[in-house]
Design a protein around this motif. Structure first.
Motif, PDB file in Angstrom:
ATOM      1  N   PHE A 120       0.850  -1.189   0.000  1.00 66.47           N
ATOM      2  CA  PHE A 120       0.000   0.000   0.000  1.00 66.47           C
ATOM      3  C   PHE A 120       0.889   1.244   0.000  1.00 66.47           C
ATOM      4  N   ALA A 121       0.547   2.194  -0.880  1.00 60.24           N
ATOM      5  CA  ALA A 121       1.380   3.386  -1.038  1.00 60.24           C
ATOM      6  C   ALA A 121       0.508   4.592  -1.368  1.00 60.24           C
ATOM      7  N   ARG A 122       1.072   5.754  -1.106  1.00 66.20           N
ATOM      8  CA  ARG A 122       0.349   7.007  -1.354  1.00 66.20           C
ATOM      9  C   ARG A 122       0.503   7.412  -2.816  1.00 66.20           C
ATOM     10  N   THR A 123      -0.630   7.588  -3.488  1.00 69.10           N
ATOM     11  CA  THR A 123      -0.630   8.005  -4.899  1.00 69.10           C
ATOM     12  C   THR A 123      -1.209   9.401  -5.096  1.00 69.10           C
ATOM     13  N   GLY A 124      -1.724  10.001  -4.023  1.00 70.00           N
ATOM     14  CA  GLY A 124      -2.037  11.424  -4.048  1.00 70.00           C
ATOM     15  C   GLY A 124      -3.366  11.857  -4.625  1.00 70.00           C
ATOM     16  N   GLU A 125      -4.347  10.974  -4.720  1.00 68.65           N
ATOM     17  CA  GLU A 125      -5.649  11.397  -5.235  1.00 68.65           C
ATOM     18  C   GLU A 125      -6.392  12.300  -4.256  1.00 68.65           C
ATOM     19  N   GLY A 126      -5.973  12.270  -3.007  1.00 69.42           N
ATOM     20  CA  GLY A 126      -6.581  13.097  -1.981  1.00 69.42           C
ATOM     21  C   GLY A 126      -5.747  13.015  -0.718  1.00 69.42           C
ATOM     22  N   GLU A 127      -6.192  13.689   0.321  1.00 71.41           N
ATOM     23  CA  GLU A 127      -5.460  13.665   1.582  1.00 71.41           C
ATOM     24  C   GLU A 127      -5.822  12.424   2.386  1.00 71.41           C
ATOM     25  N   GLY A 128      -4.896  12.013   3.239  1.00 72.41           N
ATOM     26  CA  GLY A 128      -5.145  10.902   4.144  1.00 72.41           C
ATOM     27  C   GLY A 128      -5.554   9.638   3.427  1.00 72.41           C
ATOM     28  N   ALA A 129      -6.649   9.032   3.894  1.00 71.17           N
ATOM     29  CA  ALA A 129      -7.088   7.743   3.368  1.00 71.17           C
ATOM     30  C   ALA A 129      -7.511   7.805   1.910  1.00 71.17           C
TER      31      ALA A 129
END
Length: 382
Positions: A171-180
């Motif tokens: 699981f990684a941050r892809t930046g579509e929004g903040e947080g979850a």
């Protein structure tokens, strides 16, 4: 297990009782007296053997059907009763591939699930980070799309099967929004990941800290859609949460059986330890805790299999009660054994080490209490 009356409860069908019988016989033939000298080799062997026996098919989606939670719970209870490590090997095949079972494409399922079910590929679930345990929404590992590839940078820790897995659902941050809202899930082959550190814990399991140093994977390695990672992770955890309680139940049931056998044989003056009223009260409390956990677990598992029921509260209650009460049951068994209870190599000492992590992973007890309370308060607001 000496008490198998729970299998007659209306939560179960004939196929569940048949599974319990088959797996009990398999455990008796394959796990009795088995102790690992090389942890990694033993885990790999257990996965292969469970796959060859057909039990790992329970862990993955079958066509359009999700894994049957009652079958998973029976399997985990039975395996944990005989061997905490065997339960671990089984459970991680389910959790590690769960996102693919629930959200994977047809191609992803065809590529990975048969290998998981046969024991040819070892799965892992990579969510936890050094600064982000229960607060998964704030993970920092990132994934950026570069042409036809995703590039992952970051670090994961306390990853079960770390160092022996063939792939990591990461699981990684892809930046579509903040947080979850800005997380995604990916299938990352093990050869692309660096094992930075092996982690030793009180009940030996293969755990590791992993690093992703500009790891490149194909664009189609994403599971689900970008930004759906948090939901994918939480639904995967919720599917298997009840089974953590089932594993705790197996450990507690074994502790009760060990305590009964020991108390019945241990001489105390002219009688046995079991003749003592204090001992009898303790055994009664242990049996009460075991049955209460079983009722909560198999109610929640039945609800999940029936579908159409939001059973997050029931699953949280099952996991919370079973793991917390198993700790108390096992502690009582150790106490009844006296000095033998803290002697390495005695079963209750092994159980004492096995149970502790179950109150933490896949949602710590404190998190389960939050889930229960928030669900109660939501109902009150209505």
């Amino acid at each position: 297990m000496s008490d198998r009356s729970f299998l007659s409860w209306p939560f179960f069908e004939a196929r569940h009782r048949e599974l319990a019988d088959d797996l009990r016989d398999w455990c008796a033939d394959n796990l009795t007296g088995r102790y690992a000298e090389d942890l990694d080799s033993e885990c790999r062997a257990l996965v292969r053997e469970l796959g060859a026996a057909g039990f790992l098919k329970l862990c993955v989606a079958d066509g359009k059907h999700r894994p049957d939670v009652r079958s998973l719970a029976i399997a985990r209870e039975t395996l944990a009763y005989h061997s905490g490590l065997a339960d671990f090997a089984f459970a991680m095949q389910g959790l590690g591939s769960g996102a693919i079972s629930l959200f994977g494409t047809i191609e992803q399922k065809r590529e990975w699930l048969p290998k998981v079910a046969s024991g040819q590929a070892i799965a892992a679930f990579a969510m936890t980070e050094p600064q982000c345990g229960s607060d998964a929404a704030n993970m920092q590992t990132s994934a950026m799309l570069d042409g036809n590839e995703w590039v992952l940078v970051g670090e994961k820790t306390y990853i079960s099967n770390g160092g022996i897995a063939d792939f990591y659902v990461t699981f990684a941050r892809t930046g579509e929004g903040e947080g979850a809202r800005g997380l995604s899930a990916f299938i990352v082959p093990a050869e692309a990941v660096a094992v930075a550190e092996r982690i030793e814990v009180i009940a030996p399991h293969p755990l590791a800290r992993l690093t992703y140093d500009k790891v490149r994977i194909p664009a189609d390695a994403i599971v689900g859609e970008p930004g759906e990672g948090f939901r994918i992770g939480m639904e995967t955890l919720n599917l298997f949460r009840v089974t953590v309680g089932a594993a705790a139940l197996g450990l507690a049931r074994r502790a009760l059986d060990e305590a009964l056998a020991f108390a019945s044989k241990r001489r105390l003056g002219s009688a046995t330890l079991a003749d003592n009223a204090v001992t009898q009260a303790k055994l009664a409390d242990m049996a009460l805790a075991v049955d209460a956990s079983a009722l909560l677990i198999y109610r929640a598992a039945w609800q999940q299999d029936e579908g159409g029921i939001d059973n997050r509260r029931a699953a949280a209650m099952a996991k919370l009660h079973a793991t917390e009460s198993a700790q108390a049951v096992i502690d009582a068994a150790v106490q009844l054994h006296g000095g033998a209870g803290v002697t390495k190599g005695v079963k209750v000492e092994e159980l004492y080490r096995d149970i502790r992590a179950l109150r933490i992973y896949e949602g710590a007890s404190e998190v389960q209490r939050q889930i229960i309370a928030r669900d109660l308060l939501k109902g009150e607001a209505l």
